[in-house]
Structure formats: C-alpha cells, structure tokens
Design an enzyme around this catalytic site. Structure first.
Site, PDB file in Angstrom:
ATOM      1  N   ARG A 101       8.756  15.622  14.548  1.00  0.00           N
ATOM      2  CA  ARG A 101       7.517  15.759  13.769  1.00  0.00           C
ATOM      3  C   ARG A 101       6.577  16.600  14.616  1.00  0.00           C
ATOM      4  NH1 ARG A 101       3.882  11.402  10.549  1.00  0.00           N
ATOM      5  NH2 ARG A 101       5.517  11.905   9.073  1.00  0.00           N
ATOM      6  N   HIS A 128       7.849  18.591   4.456  1.00  0.00           N
ATOM      7  CA  HIS A 128       8.133  17.186   4.753  1.00  0.00           C
ATOM      8  C   HIS A 128       9.348  16.792   3.900  1.00  0.00           C
ATOM      9  CE1 HIS A 128       7.634  13.247   6.196  1.00  0.00           C
ATOM     10  NE2 HIS A 128       6.471  12.908   5.669  1.00  0.00           N
ATOM     11  N   GLN A 131      10.417  13.084   3.088  1.00  0.00           N
ATOM     12  CA  GLN A 131       9.519  12.467   2.114  1.00  0.00           C
ATOM     13  C   GLN A 131       9.962  12.813   0.694  1.00  0.00           C
ATOM     14  OE1 GLN A 131       6.616  10.491   2.854  1.00  0.00           O
ATOM     15  NE2 GLN A 131       6.924  10.025   0.696  1.00  0.00           N
ATOM     16  N   ASP A 223      -1.825  13.629  -2.354  1.00  0.00           N
ATOM     17  CA  ASP A 223      -1.727  13.448  -0.906  1.00  0.00           C
ATOM     18  C   ASP A 223      -3.135  13.629  -0.334  1.00  0.00           C
ATOM     19  OD1 ASP A 223      -0.824  13.243   1.727  1.00  0.00           O
ATOM     20  OD2 ASP A 223       0.085  15.236   1.781  1.00  0.00           O
ATOM     21  N   CYS A 263       2.546   9.869  -0.707  1.00  0.00           N
ATOM     22  CA  CYS A 263       3.424   9.705   0.460  1.00  0.00           C
ATOM     23  C   CYS A 263       2.888   8.680   1.449  1.00  0.00           C
ATOM     24  CB  CYS A 263       3.612  11.057   1.142  1.00  0.00           C
ATOM     25  SG  CYS A 263       2.065  11.836   1.626  1.00  0.00           S
ATOM     26  N   ARG A 291      12.067   5.785   2.008  1.00  0.00           N
ATOM     27  CA  ARG A 291      12.211   6.643   3.193  1.00  0.00           C
ATOM     28  C   ARG A 291      13.422   6.174   4.001  1.00  0.00           C
ATOM     29  NH1 ARG A 291       7.882   9.378   5.354  1.00  0.00           N
ATOM     30  NH2 ARG A 291       9.445  10.183   6.780  1.00  0.00           N
TER      31      ARG A 291
HETATM   32  N1   CP Z   1       4.549   9.410   4.676  1.00  0.00           N
HETATM   33  C1   CP Z   1       4.659   9.512   6.011  1.00  0.00           C
HETATM   34  O1   CP Z   1       5.333  10.406   6.548  1.00  0.00           O
HETATM   35  O2   CP Z   1       4.030   8.534   6.708  1.00  0.00           O
HETATM   36  P1   CP Z   1       3.756   8.507   8.284  1.00  0.00           P
HETATM   37  O3   CP Z   1       2.877   9.685   8.603  1.00  0.00           O
HETATM   38  O4   CP Z   1       3.110   7.187   8.567  1.00  0.00           O
HETATM   39  O5   CP Z   1       5.076   8.645   9.002  1.00  0.00           O
HETATM   40  N1  NVA Z   2       0.077  16.090   4.310  1.00  0.00           N
HETATM   41  C1  NVA Z   2       0.035  14.951   5.207  1.00  0.00           C
HETATM   42  C2  NVA Z   2       1.229  14.084   5.020  1.00  0.00           C
HETATM   43  C3  NVA Z   2       1.280  12.846   5.873  1.00  0.00           C
HETATM   44  C4  NVA Z   2       2.521  12.054   5.689  1.00  0.00           C
HETATM   45  C5  NVA Z   2      -0.073  15.446   6.637  1.00  0.00           C
HETATM   46  O1  NVA Z   2       0.585  16.427   6.985  1.00  0.00           O
HETATM   47  O2  NVA Z   2      -0.832  14.865   7.398  1.00  0.00           O
END
Ligand code: CP
Ligand code: NVA
Length: 310
Positions: A101, A128, A131, A223, A263, A291
């Site tokens: 990530r 993502h 997701q 989101d 999400c 997930r």
């Molecule tokens: N939806 C999601 O990726 O959640 P987190 O950022 O908590 O991992």
């Molecule tokens: N768009 C958000 C998603 C978090 C799961 C981000 O990138 O922070």
C-alpha cells in the site's frame, strides 16, 4: 494469471469471473483451503494507514495456513532509506509474496518489476483493485448477474472509482460516475474501461450531475472526498463536494431496493449521511467482510500454484 495483481486490468474478463467464483467458494467452504498456503509467507508493506486491508491480508494468510509480516512505514522507510527495487530484490530471498500500500502507482510497478515473487496492490493513488474485487463479489451476492446492473458512483474520481470502472467493464455492469468538474476519473483509465468492456455490455456515463448518475441505479457507491495523502486539501474539497453528498434525497432516486456501498472508512455527515449508511440498504460491512474472501482467492491464485487443488 499474471505474476502480479497490480490492477483489475491484470485479469481478463474470463479471469475476473473465475476469481469471483473462487472467492465465493473460499467463503463458502473455508475448511477446504486451510492449508492452501501452508508454509508461505507474505510481506506487507504499508506506507499509509489501514484497518481492513491489514486485518484481511493478515487474517487471510493465517486462515490459509501461511503467515504475514507487517512492515510499517517507519520500519523500511521506502524511498528514503531504500528504493522499491532493492527492497523487492531482498524480500524475494526470504518470502513468497509481497503486498504493498503506497502513494505513487509507479512504486508498486517498480517493486513488481524487480522481484520474482507475486506483488499485490493493496491501494495506490491510482487504484485499489482488491477493494473492487470485494465490492463486485458483494454486488453479485446481493443482486445476481452483474451484467444486469447499474452502479452509480458519486464523489471523487479517485483510486476506488478507477478500480470499480475496470471491474464493471469486466462484469458488463453499467456504470455512471458523477464528480464535480475537475475531479473526474483519470481519462486514461476511463478509456481502458471502455476498451476492456466493449464486448461485455459495459457502458460508462461520466457526468457532473449526481441526480443523473443515481437515477435508476441498483447500487450507489461513494468514497471519502479527501483520500490519504490529500489531507491538506480537506477543507477546500469539503466545499466543492458538498452537493455530492449521498443523502436520503439523492438515494431515493435509485431503485427502491438499491444497495448503498462504501469502501470505508466513511465520514458520516460528509460524503454520506448516517441515515443512508446505517440504513437496511447499506452493505458496507459485507464489503468489508468480502475483502477477506476476495483477497484469499487472489492469494491462492498467485502464491498457491504448487499446492492448490481446484
Ligand atoms: N477499504 C480499505 O482499504 O480500508 P483500510 O484503509 O482500512 O485498509
Ligand atoms: N480513496 C481512499 C480509499 C481508502 C480505502 C484513499 O485512498 O484514502
């Protein structure tokens, strides 16, 4: 299957459907997969915070008989202490797969190109994909054939929106995306989705009107307005995005039995009202649960080649 899962684009239309089938099977018959990744180790590189992603990858590896090692931002200091390529060349000597990530998508691509083990994108600024796999599993569970559905996405044309578009292209799901002017999804990703979905029944409408997007939808997705890394823009974005809040009035334009999707993490009173996210139409915790199952299918496909029996 390709070595890595960096984008929903790494799956053909056929593989996308098969991956959802596998996720459903892992969910239904977990005992069959208790040893699917026995002895395998996943390294998890996090440069941003997480609840769901860390928990589901770590719990997922344990449930499949393997193990996961969490690498916090301060541990490896990717980019300042060492670059992605060198980190990949080290990790492949010790472990069987890497989850990352990070910020720039290029970092995940560099890591994958410089290591022999599978790399899974667990969120970049561009996409993502894990997701989206969980979300389409959720959609299919609640609504059946993906090709008969319309998904509305309201808010920022961000990483989550991009991966949903690429998944919709594969599922043949009609998608309408409503963003404020200037916050549209990346045009290249939209072009990829249209190209990938030309034979599936996929249609994509990009609009600045949330009412138009939500009208007649089977599911309404939103989101956060400011993603991780955009904290400095939070206040300015709150003003721009205010007309894009998913509230009861907007949601009422969707089909009566429409799903609300997010999400998570969510900010009640910003992109969605409590009334909508806490309503019976909301499936946000099903998405969170899925997930685990969607990623387990991906982990098995990429890391379990030698010991998975179909
Ligand atoms: N939806 C999601 O990726 O959640 P987190 O950022 O908590 O991992
Ligand atoms: N768009 C958000 C998603 C978090 C799961 C981000 O990138 O922070």
């Amino acid at each position: 299957m390709q070595k890595d899962f960096l984008s929903v684009r790494d799956l053909s239309v056929y593989e996308f459907g098969k991956m959802l089938d596998k996720a459903a099977e892992v969910k239904k018959r977990p005992d069959k997969f208790r040893k699917a990744l026995k002895g395998k180790i996943l390294a998890m590189i996090f440069q941003k915070p997480s609840l769901r992603t860390r928990m589901t990858f770590e719990a997922g590896m344990l449930r499949l008989g393997g193990e996961a090692i969490y690498l916090a931002p301060a541990d490896i200091q990717m980019g300042s202490r060492e670059g992605a390529a060198d980190i990949g060349r080290n990790l492949e000597r010790w472990i069987d797969g890497i989850m990352i990530r990070t910020f720039g998508h290029r970092i995940a691509v560099d890591l994958a190109a410089n290591t022999g083990v599978p790399v899974i994108n667990a969120l970049t600024d561009l996409s993502h994909p894990c997701q989206a796999m969980a979300d389409f599993l959720t959609l299919r569970e609640h609504k059946g054939a993906l090709s008969a559905l319309k998904l509305a996405y309201v808010g920022d044309g961000n990483n989550v929106c991009h991966s949903l578009m690429l998944a919709a292209a594969r599922g043949g799901t009609k998608m309408a995306v409503a963003t404020p002017p200037g916050y549209e999804p990346n045009p290249e990703v939209a072009a990829w989705a249209r190209e990938d979905g030309r034979d599936t029944g996929f249609e994509l409408v990009l609009t600045n009107s949330p009412e138009e997007a939500v009208s007649g939808a089977d599911a309404v997705y939103t989101d956060v307005w400011a993603s991780m890394g955009q904290e400095a823009e939070k206040e300015a974005r709150a003003l721009v995005f205010a007309p894009y809040q998913v509230n009861a009035k907007l949601f009422a334009r969707a089909k009566k039995d429409a799903l609300f999707m997010h999400c998570l993490p969510a900010h009640r009173g910003e992109e969605v009202t409590a009334e909508v996210i806490d309503s019976p139409n909301s499936v946000v915790y099903d998405e969170a649960e899925n997930r685990l199952h969607a990623q387990n299918a991906i982990l098995i496909a990429l890391m379990g080649r030698t010991n998975v029996h179909d």
